[in-house]
Design a protein around this motif. Sequence first.
Motif, PDB file in Angstrom:
ATOM      1  N   LYS A  58       0.829  -1.201   0.000  1.00  0.00           N
ATOM      2  CA  LYS A  58       0.000   0.000   0.000  1.00  0.00           C
ATOM      3  C   LYS A  58       0.866   1.254   0.000  1.00  0.00           C
ATOM      4  O   LYS A  58       0.512   2.275  -0.590  1.00  0.00           O
ATOM      5  CB  LYS A  58      -0.916  -0.024   1.224  1.00  0.00           C
ATOM      6  CG  LYS A  58      -1.943   1.067   1.236  1.00  0.00           C
ATOM      7  CD  LYS A  58      -2.974   0.860   2.308  1.00  0.00           C
ATOM      8  CE  LYS A  58      -2.432   1.200   3.662  1.00  0.00           C
ATOM      9  NZ  LYS A  58      -3.474   1.258   4.695  1.00  0.00           N
ATOM     10  N   SER A  59       2.031   1.167   0.620  1.00  0.00           N
ATOM     11  CA  SER A  59       2.951   2.309   0.677  1.00  0.00           C
ATOM     12  C   SER A  59       3.598   2.603  -0.676  1.00  0.00           C
ATOM     13  O   SER A  59       4.242   3.628  -0.849  1.00  0.00           O
ATOM     14  CB  SER A  59       4.051   2.034   1.705  1.00  0.00           C
ATOM     15  OG  SER A  59       4.869   0.956   1.273  1.00  0.00           O
ATOM     16  N   ARG A 155      -7.964  -2.812  -1.710  1.00  0.00           N
ATOM     17  CA  ARG A 155      -7.068  -1.862  -1.063  1.00  0.00           C
ATOM     18  C   ARG A 155      -5.634  -1.988  -1.566  1.00  0.00           C
ATOM     19  O   ARG A 155      -4.952  -0.994  -1.791  1.00  0.00           O
ATOM     20  CB  ARG A 155      -7.112  -2.100   0.435  1.00  0.00           C
ATOM     21  CG  ARG A 155      -6.385  -1.102   1.245  1.00  0.00           C
ATOM     22  CD  ARG A 155      -6.929  -1.193   2.628  1.00  0.00           C
ATOM     23  NE  ARG A 155      -5.963  -0.890   3.641  1.00  0.00           N
ATOM     24  CZ  ARG A 155      -6.069  -1.274   4.880  1.00  0.00           C
ATOM     25  NH1 ARG A 155      -7.067  -2.048   5.234  1.00  0.00           N
ATOM     26  NH2 ARG A 155      -5.200  -0.913   5.772  1.00  0.00           N
ATOM     27  N   ASN A 156      -5.186  -3.218  -1.746  1.00  0.00           N
ATOM     28  CA  ASN A 156      -3.827  -3.454  -2.239  1.00  0.00           C
ATOM     29  C   ASN A 156      -3.806  -3.825  -3.717  1.00  0.00           C
ATOM     30  O   ASN A 156      -2.773  -4.228  -4.238  1.00  0.00           O
ATOM     31  CB  ASN A 156      -3.151  -4.563  -1.431  1.00  0.00           C
ATOM     32  CG  ASN A 156      -2.893  -4.143  -0.010  1.00  0.00           C
ATOM     33  OD1 ASN A 156      -2.752  -2.962   0.273  1.00  0.00           O
ATOM     34  ND2 ASN A 156      -2.847  -5.090   0.908  1.00  0.00           N
ATOM     35  N   ASN A 157      -4.955  -3.725  -4.387  1.00  0.00           N
ATOM     36  CA  ASN A 157      -5.070  -4.069  -5.801  1.00  0.00           C
ATOM     37  C   ASN A 157      -4.534  -5.462  -6.098  1.00  0.00           C
ATOM     38  O   ASN A 157      -3.711  -5.664  -6.980  1.00  0.00           O
ATOM     39  CB  ASN A 157      -4.346  -3.037  -6.674  1.00  0.00           C
ATOM     40  CG  ASN A 157      -5.004  -1.692  -6.611  1.00  0.00           C
ATOM     41  OD1 ASN A 157      -6.214  -1.597  -6.390  1.00  0.00           O
ATOM     42  ND2 ASN A 157      -4.243  -0.644  -6.782  1.00  0.00           N
ATOM     43  N   THR A 175      -1.019  -8.926  -8.234  1.00  0.00           N
ATOM     44  CA  THR A 175      -1.509  -7.555  -8.351  1.00  0.00           C
ATOM     45  C   THR A 175      -2.227  -7.464  -9.690  1.00  0.00           C
ATOM     46  O   THR A 175      -1.800  -8.037 -10.678  1.00  0.00           O
ATOM     47  CB  THR A 175      -0.324  -6.579  -8.294  1.00  0.00           C
ATOM     48  OG1 THR A 175       0.395  -6.835  -7.093  1.00  0.00           O
ATOM     49  CG2 THR A 175      -0.787  -5.154  -8.294  1.00  0.00           C
TER      50      THR A 175
END
Length: 184
Positions: A58-59, A155-157, A175
Amino acid sequence: MEQAQKSPSPAKKLYCLWIKTGFEEDFIKEIQPALDSDFCENKCSGKLIFLGKQMRLKSGKEYTDPLFPGYVFFEAARAEDFAVLQKGKGFIKMLPQNAVPQPLCEKDAELVYSFLKYGDVIPIVRVQFNVNDRIEILDGPLKGKEASIVAVNRRNNRVNFEVRLMNGMHILGLTYEIVKKCEE
């Protein structure tokens, strides 16, 4: 990261080695030089292959994860004398059994080679869908393949779907980038 690879010549076969999870890359670094050597005591030669997938936190930080943890594939022209492979750190066994090494069936080998067309690390791919959707992947190493979605992490694709390999189901988490829903 290696360059994209093509399918092997018909004389080469693909075998699967079971390696202790986390030791796959060390195993290749240790054993591949022996396979490449002209002085290989067992006259065993071939190429070891470990598949990874590019992931993004996410970062935004990217890292590489194993695509099939614990599996290293061995591409070779002949199935004789695999003793040099058994000497590698983390080696557990040849699949399905050490005594009679058997190459992957054509369908399984085709799946592995479809990944290798994009190199040994699968790039990040974008898709949009929901759980239980039947999808066709439009880009990346699984281009043209259909899958059933088992989990989506928006959220994290990331998306999880099932792939059949060696008579078993494996959940792959990638992803996502470009996918279309299959017509019902």
